[in-house]
Write a protein that holds these residues in place. Structure first.
Motif, short mmCIF file in Angstrom:
data_model
loop_
_atom_site.label_atom_id
_atom_site.label_comp_id
_atom_site.label_asym_id
_atom_site.label_seq_id
_atom_site.Cartn_x
_atom_site.Cartn_y
_atom_site.Cartn_z
N ARG A 1 -8.50 5.90 12.56
CA ARG A 1 -7.74 4.92 11.79
C ARG A 1 -8.67 3.96 11.05
NH1 ARG A 1 -5.57 2.28 15.80
NH2 ARG A 1 -5.89 3.71 17.54
N ILE A 2 -9.85 4.49 10.65
CA ILE A 2 -10.78 3.73 9.82
C ILE A 2 -10.67 4.26 8.39
CG2 ILE A 2 -13.17 3.00 9.49
CD1 ILE A 2 -11.86 2.07 12.14
N TRP A 3 -10.61 3.34 7.43
CA TRP A 3 -10.45 3.67 6.02
C TRP A 3 -11.67 3.14 5.25
CZ3 TRP A 3 -5.08 4.73 4.13
CH2 TRP A 3 -4.14 4.74 5.16
N TRP A 4 -12.05 3.83 4.19
CA TRP A 4 -13.12 3.36 3.33
C TRP A 4 -12.54 2.98 1.97
CZ3 TRP A 4 -17.94 1.78 4.14
CH2 TRP A 4 -18.78 1.59 3.05
N GLY A 5 -12.85 1.76 1.53
CA GLY A 5 -12.42 1.31 0.21
C GLY A 5 -13.41 1.78 -0.83
N ALA A 6 -13.04 2.78 -1.61
CA ALA A 6 -13.95 3.41 -2.55
C ALA A 6 -13.69 2.95 -3.97
CB ALA A 6 -13.82 4.94 -2.47
N ALA A 7 -14.74 2.54 -4.66
CA ALA A 7 -14.62 2.12 -6.06
C ALA A 7 -15.06 3.20 -7.03
CB ALA A 7 -15.42 0.85 -6.31
N SER A 8 -15.56 4.32 -6.52
CA SER A 8 -16.03 5.41 -7.37
C SER A 8 -15.63 6.74 -6.75
CB SER A 8 -17.55 5.35 -7.54
OG SER A 8 -18.20 5.66 -6.31
N ASN A 9 -15.71 7.79 -7.53
CA ASN A 9 -15.42 9.13 -7.00
C ASN A 9 -16.47 9.54 -5.97
OD1 ASN A 9 -13.34 9.08 -8.80
ND2 ASN A 9 -14.00 10.84 -10.00
N ALA A 10 -17.73 9.17 -6.21
CA ALA A 10 -18.81 9.57 -5.30
C ALA A 10 -18.63 8.97 -3.92
CB ALA A 10 -20.16 9.17 -5.89
N THR A 11 -18.24 7.69 -3.84
CA THR A 11 -18.06 7.08 -2.53
C THR A 11 -16.78 7.59 -1.85
OG1 THR A 11 -17.09 5.12 -3.61
CG2 THR A 11 -19.41 5.00 -2.95
N ALA A 12 -15.81 8.02 -2.64
CA ALA A 12 -14.63 8.66 -2.06
C ALA A 12 -15.01 9.98 -1.39
CB ALA A 12 -13.57 8.89 -3.13
N GLN B 1 -7.59 6.85 -10.88
CA GLN B 1 -7.39 6.70 -9.44
C GLN B 1 -6.79 7.97 -8.83
OE1 GLN B 1 -4.50 3.70 -8.03
NE2 GLN B 1 -6.18 2.83 -6.82
N ALA B 2 -5.85 8.60 -9.52
CA ALA B 2 -5.28 9.86 -9.04
C ALA B 2 -6.35 10.94 -8.97
CB ALA B 2 -4.13 10.29 -9.96
N GLU B 3 -7.23 10.98 -9.96
CA GLU B 3 -8.33 11.94 -9.95
C GLU B 3 -9.25 11.69 -8.76
OE1 GLU B 3 -10.04 11.36 -13.79
OE2 GLU B 3 -8.63 12.73 -14.80
N GLN B 4 -9.52 10.41 -8.47
CA GLN B 4 -10.34 10.06 -7.32
C GLN B 4 -9.71 10.56 -6.02
OE1 GLN B 4 -10.17 6.03 -5.79
NE2 GLN B 4 -12.41 5.89 -5.77
N ILE B 5 -8.41 10.40 -5.90
CA ILE B 5 -7.71 10.85 -4.69
C ILE B 5 -7.82 12.36 -4.54
CG2 ILE B 5 -5.44 11.03 -3.60
CD1 ILE B 5 -4.79 8.29 -4.91
N ARG B 6 -7.66 13.08 -5.64
CA ARG B 6 -7.75 14.54 -5.56
C ARG B 6 -9.16 15.00 -5.21
NH1 ARG B 6 -3.68 14.02 -9.74
NH2 ARG B 6 -5.24 13.88 -11.39
N VAL B 7 -10.16 14.33 -5.77
CA VAL B 7 -11.55 14.65 -5.42
C VAL B 7 -11.80 14.40 -3.94
CG1 VAL B 7 -13.95 13.86 -5.75
CG2 VAL B 7 -12.51 14.33 -7.74
N TYR B 8 -11.27 13.30 -3.45
CA TYR B 8 -11.41 12.96 -2.03
C TYR B 8 -10.79 14.04 -1.15
CZ TYR B 8 -10.00 10.74 2.38
OH TYR B 8 -9.76 10.47 3.70
N ARG B 9 -9.59 14.47 -1.47
CA ARG B 9 -8.92 15.47 -0.64
C ARG B 9 -9.64 16.81 -0.68
NH1 ARG B 9 -3.18 13.21 -2.24
NH2 ARG B 9 -2.72 11.95 -0.39
N GLU B 10 -10.20 17.16 -1.81
CA GLU B 10 -10.99 18.39 -1.89
C GLU B 10 -12.22 18.29 -1.00
OE1 GLU B 10 -11.83 18.78 -6.02
OE2 GLU B 10 -9.76 19.30 -6.58
N ALA B 11 -12.88 17.12 -1.01
CA ALA B 11 -14.06 16.92 -0.17
C ALA B 11 -13.68 16.93 1.30
CB ALA B 11 -14.76 15.61 -0.54
N TRP B 12 -12.53 16.38 1.64
CA TRP B 12 -12.06 16.38 3.03
C TRP B 12 -11.87 17.82 3.51
CZ3 TRP B 12 -11.02 12.31 6.42
CH2 TRP B 12 -10.35 12.65 7.59
N LYS B 13 -11.22 18.61 2.69
CA LYS B 13 -10.98 20.01 3.06
C LYS B 13 -12.30 20.76 3.22
CE LYS B 13 -8.48 24.14 1.54
NZ LYS B 13 -7.60 24.72 0.48
#
Length: 339
Positions: free
Chosen positions: A182-193, A221-233
């Motif tokens: 339940r820890i979240w990271w506040g990302a301001a860029s795609n790289a940190t996401a 922001q939507a693009e950042q979220i999609r990049v994040y989910r791809e990296a998670w997978k």
């Protein structure tokens, strides 16, 4: 379905026009608003952390107090600046607050934003290592914090302790099982996401991000979220991550709403929060419910996220801010399919 919570910066000002005139007011009203939000059916009470400012600062006494006064609402931060934090001491505080709350803590952490003073973290006793930046230091603190939250022993026990020890290396106490997820990271860029995904942290995306394409804020922001989910997978994590976005959204349903927030149309803004780092700031939404719903349907990032944090004008008082939250839950959320 979407979780809906509020995010308070906890501003206070001695001005007679402020309903929050002291630090004590900000803290006590934050507790009262969390209680009111829970009664209204909101899902989360989140608080911003700023140092050297007339805003909420040290978060854990507040989180523990909210946890003791509520029973169901998620309690979190957005965000704690890790440049200022001792990650081991923070793990103890977080574990205690989470146990008081019965496992409801949702901690947003980050590299932080520009502060009120120059290199404020230096006054807290922290300096980046040779060849590192303050952002590197923040991520290093976060990595230590995440490792400690695993609950594994790492400290050599004293052979003649004051009290008996369990066998093996010792961990920090109190340990709260499940907090690490339940820890979240506040990302301001795609790289940190992407980095947050690799680390196994949930994602918080705020009302601003570094401009990486010149596109509208909600599209970036939507693009950042999609990049994040791809990296998670790609990282192979087993659980499903959570993603939140923050927005200023006001349903104009009475005269007060129109007086405070009716008027000119808002739009994205571009500017610089750091030298040579251009940022895009998301628009605010304020309209009568039917029009507001149509506006929100065009926000790609809200559609991508599973959690929406409503930034509230805390100096307008607990009663009015509860009204702001209730208006979204009653007039907007059902029409958007969030409830």
């Amino acid at each position: 379905m979407k979780k809906i919570g509020f995010l308070s910066f906890g501003h206070w000002s001695p001005s007679p026009r402020s309903g929050t005139r002291s630090a004590g007011d900000a803290l006590l009203q934050s507790i009262d608003l969390a209680v009111a939000a829970e009664e209204l059916g909101a899902d989360g009470a989140y608080f911003r952390v700023h140092h050297f400012a007339r805003q909420l600062g040290s978060p854990f006494p507040l989180l523990a107090a909210v946890g003791a006064k509520t029973s169901t609402i998620e309690i979190g931060t957005a965000v704690i600046d890790m440049r200022y934090e001792n990650p081991l001491y923070m793990a103890e505080d977080a574990g205690a607050a989470d146990l008081i709350a019965g496992g409801r803590l949702q901690l947003g952490i980050s590299r932080g934003s520009p502060e009120q003073v120059v290199d404020g973290w230096r006054y807290f006793g922290y300096r980046p290592a040779e060849g590192q930046t303050d952002a590197d230091m923040a991520r290093g603190h976060a990595e230590v914090f995440m490792n400690v939250l695993k609950g594994e022993g790492f400290a050599e026990p004293n052979p003649r302790p004051m009290f008996p020890n369990p066998p093996g290396l010792l961990r920090l106490e109190p340990h709260s099982e499940g907090l690490r997820e339940r820890i979240w990271w506040g990302a301001a860029s795609n790289a940190t996401a992407v980095w947050a995904a690799e680390m196994g942290m949930n994602l918080q995306s705020s009302t601003l991000k570094f401009d990486e394409s010149g596109k509208p804020f909600h599209v970036q922001q939507a693009e950042q979220i999609r990049v994040y989910r791809e990296a998670w997978k790609a990282a192979g994590h087993e659980r499903t991550p959570r993603v939140s976005v923050s927005r200023s959204i006001f349903a104009l349903v009475d005269e007060r709403d129109h007086a405070y927030f009716g008027g000119d149309e808002d739009s994205d803004k571009f500017g610089y929060i750091e030298p040579e780092k251009r940022a895009v700031f998301g628009r605010s939404y304020a309209a009568e419910p039917d029009a507001l719903v149509e506006q929100l349907k065009g926000d790609e990032a809200i559609a991508e996220a599973d959690t929406l944090l409503l930034t509230v004008p805390n100096q307008l008082g607990v009663e009015y801010n509860a009204h702001v939250i209730e208006a979204i839950l009653k007039h907007v959320a059902p029409a958007m399919g969030w409830r």
